[in-house]
Design an enzyme around this catalytic site. Structure first.
Site, short mmCIF file in Angstrom:
data_model
loop_
_atom_site.label_atom_id
_atom_site.label_comp_id
_atom_site.label_asym_id
_atom_site.label_seq_id
_atom_site.Cartn_x
_atom_site.Cartn_y
_atom_site.Cartn_z
N PRO A 161 0.80 -1.22 0.00
CA PRO A 161 0.00 0.00 0.00
C PRO A 161 0.84 1.27 0.00
O PRO A 161 0.31 2.36 -0.29
CB PRO A 161 -0.82 -0.12 1.29
CG PRO A 161 0.01 -0.98 2.18
CD PRO A 161 0.70 -1.96 1.26
N GLU A 193 2.74 -5.79 5.02
CA GLU A 193 2.79 -4.93 6.21
C GLU A 193 4.18 -4.40 6.52
O GLU A 193 4.32 -3.44 7.28
CB GLU A 193 2.26 -5.71 7.41
CG GLU A 193 0.81 -6.17 7.23
CD GLU A 193 0.36 -7.10 8.33
OE1 GLU A 193 1.20 -7.45 9.20
OE2 GLU A 193 -0.83 -7.49 8.33
N GLY A 218 5.58 -1.71 -6.94
CA GLY A 218 6.76 -1.48 -7.75
C GLY A 218 7.52 -2.79 -7.92
O GLY A 218 7.05 -3.87 -7.54
N ASP A 219 8.73 -2.68 -8.46
CA ASP A 219 9.51 -3.89 -8.75
C ASP A 219 10.07 -4.53 -7.48
O ASP A 219 10.39 -5.72 -7.48
CB ASP A 219 10.64 -3.55 -9.72
CG ASP A 219 10.09 -3.06 -11.06
OD1 ASP A 219 9.33 -3.81 -11.69
OD2 ASP A 219 10.40 -1.93 -11.46
N GLY A 249 3.90 1.10 -8.53
CA GLY A 249 5.02 1.82 -7.93
C GLY A 249 5.37 3.05 -8.75
O GLY A 249 4.58 3.55 -9.55
N GLY A 251 8.59 3.12 -10.41
CA GLY A 251 9.44 2.68 -11.50
C GLY A 251 8.70 1.84 -12.51
O GLY A 251 8.65 2.14 -13.70
N GLU A 493 16.77 -2.42 -5.43
CA GLU A 493 16.98 -2.54 -3.99
C GLU A 493 18.47 -2.44 -3.67
O GLU A 493 19.29 -3.11 -4.30
CB GLU A 493 16.43 -3.88 -3.48
CG GLU A 493 14.95 -4.10 -3.77
CD GLU A 493 14.09 -3.09 -3.04
OE1 GLU A 493 14.18 -3.00 -1.81
OE2 GLU A 493 13.30 -2.39 -3.72
#
Length: 514
Positions: A161, A193, A218-219, A249, A251, A493
């Site tokens: 979310p 969460e 997103g990714d 997202g 990206g 990431e």
């Protein structure tokens, strides 16, 4: 209306020549409007019945149909029944040039007799026939080998979310939920969460209960899901679970790539969401490469999108503070980083793709495994990275060692897009068995670097003739940063900074795509 006595009544005709289904029905809102409806293997044709010349005739391609539902009349006193077909054809945009998928609903009232049960049965017959025909007419990319998600498929949808501008749940309720209902796709919505919630969930979940895992985010959330699947004891079966992506997202690189592979015109924002939702409802599944990434700490990750060091990683990570503005965050991050352009020292080596032995698209190579004995005495099969030596060993002689050691960026990507508006690897396909390796060496000016990224919006950066940009298709590579400070991003990431190496594994995952 008078009928030609030489023709059979189309409302009573079950199947015409060539398997065509005919019927006459009224408009769902106006009984005075009647339509002749015919269903062939490839199209639903609707023609208004009128005594005046110049009948209105509309043809809907079943390739664009996601489903059809039959239902009773809302008024209990109405003996009629209804069937509604849902299409997402390409139509001209209202406010701008070009075309995009747009929702079209066609609803007809069936009142052939005074028996409501018989009318509902006829409506259900039509709905079933339209659904069955539309399944066979799913759009297919030339050269791709597809399977199909089982119907009706059971889908787990994972939503972050907080991704992008925090609108993922609104996107689901405003668009995705409607499409899934139209396509009769049962689903379970899971709201993540915390970081790695999705990874832990898919690591333990009973995958026999699900026909597909779909990510609306997103990714980064898909990165968690893939690594959770590869953490499992039964990873060889788990990674075959079809994966779907819906852009939620900032990206949305994989979503943009999936849309691109469908050979559809460019789309952004909600148009991109409709396109990916449409492909999810059609349920075609192709293979997808994964890349095994080894870090200096001996941690191994699995990547579906990219590995970035230098300028691209800096922009990706530092622009997180602008995520509330959506995809434009990358442009803002690019301009900020251009103002203080950095040069990174490092060593780069790679194993080029042998053009004479490339894997044919759609055919994955056998998965090579090794066996590891765990602390509890049990054994586990591990995916074997047969092309990679240990990180503390030199690369094999068959590898190419880059002479330059001063870089502005290194980007390894295995999908076509790095973001919705960055077509980074124009020749990439999800299952081409290659890592598309780009690097820019020191000496490039700020304006030239900006021109490269502006050209990347339309995939034209390789045509700029920039002498500082190098592009290679490789099967494996090693990167050893020498500059003590920096960032490395895997699928967007941040990972530990230091030496890493990676190898592609062709076609071991499955992706819902067009």
């Amino acid at each position: 209306m008078e009928k030609d006595v030489s023709e059979p009544d189309p409302s009573c005709l079950r199947n015409g020549a060539g398997g065509v289904l005919y019927g006459e029905f009224t408009d769902s809102q106006n009984d005075s409007l009647r339509y002749s409806v015919s269903l062939s293997e490839s199209a639903l044709t609707i023609q208004r019945i009128s005594s005046s010349p110049g009948r209105t005739r509309v043809v809907f391609n079943l390739t664009d149909c996601v489903g059809c539902r039959a239902h009773r009349a809302p008024d209990s006193g109405d003996v009629g029944a209804y069937f509604t077909a849902y299409f997402y054809p390409f139509k001209r945009r209202w406010m701008s040039a070009g075309v995009a998928r747009q929702r079209v609903e066609q609803c007809f009232r069936v009142a052939l007799v005074q028996d409501p049960i018989a009318n509902l049965q006829e409506a259900e017959r039509w709905a079933r026939a339209i659904r069955d025909a539309s399944v066979l007419q799913a759009p297919r990319r030339a050269g791709a080998v597809y399977a199909e998600v089982r119907r009706p498929c059971r889908v787990m949808i994972l939503v972050n979310p907080n991704s992008g501008r925090g609108q993922a749940l609104q996107l689901f309720s405003g668009h995705v939920q409607t499409m899934l209902t139209e396509a009769s796709v049962p689903y379970k919505l899971v709201i993540t969460e915390a970081k790695n919630h999705a990874r832990e969930l898919v690591r333990k979940v009973d995958l026999t209960q699900w026909d597909a895992l779909v990510i609306l985010s997103g990714d980064g959330l898909l990165f968690e899901v893939i690594n959770g699947l590869m953490d499992r004891e039964d990873w060889q079966q788990a990674i075959q679970t079809p994966l779907g992506i819906l852009p939620g997202g900032s990206g949305n690189a994989l979503a943009a790539s999936v849309h691109h592979y469908s050979q559809a015109p460019p789309a952004w924002n909600e148009e991109l969401l409709l396109s990916c939702g449409f492909m999810l409802c059609k349920g075609l599944v192709g293979s997808m490469d994964l890349v095994s990434v080894h870090l200096s700490s001996r941690q191994r990750l699995f990547s579906f999108l990219s590995i970035a060091w230098g300028f691209v990683a800096d922009v990706d990570v530092e622009s997180e503070k602008y995520r509330h503005v959506g995809p434009i965050r990358f442009l803002m991050g690019t301009l900020v980083r251009l103002a203080t352009l950095r040069v990174y020292q490092g060593r780069l080596a790679y194993l080029p793709v042998d053009e004479t032995s490339k894997i044919q698209k759609g055919n994955s190579s056998p998965i090579k495994t090794s066996v590891e004995t765990q602390s509890d005495g049990n054994t586990k099969a591990l995916l074997l990275d047969s092309l990679l030596p240990s990180l503390d060993e030199p690369v094999p002689e068959s590898w190419t060692v880059v002479k330059e050691e001063d870089f502005v960026l290194v980007l390894a990507i295995y999908q076509s897009h790095l973001a919705e508006d960055l077509w980074a690897a124009p020749g990439a396909l999800p299952d081409d068995g290659a890592i598309h390796l780009f690097y820019v060496v020191a000496g490039i000016s700020r304006p030239a670097l900006l021109r490269l990224f502006l050209a990347m919006e339309k995939g034209g950066h390789l045509d700029c003739g920039c002498p500082y940009l190098v592009y290679e298709k490789v099967k494996a590579f090693r990167l050893e940063p020498l500059t003590p400070q920096g960032m490395i991003a895997v699928d967007g990431e941040t990972v530990e900074y230091g030496p890493l190496q990676a190898q592609v594994h062709p076609g071991i995952a499955r992706l819902i795509s067009g």
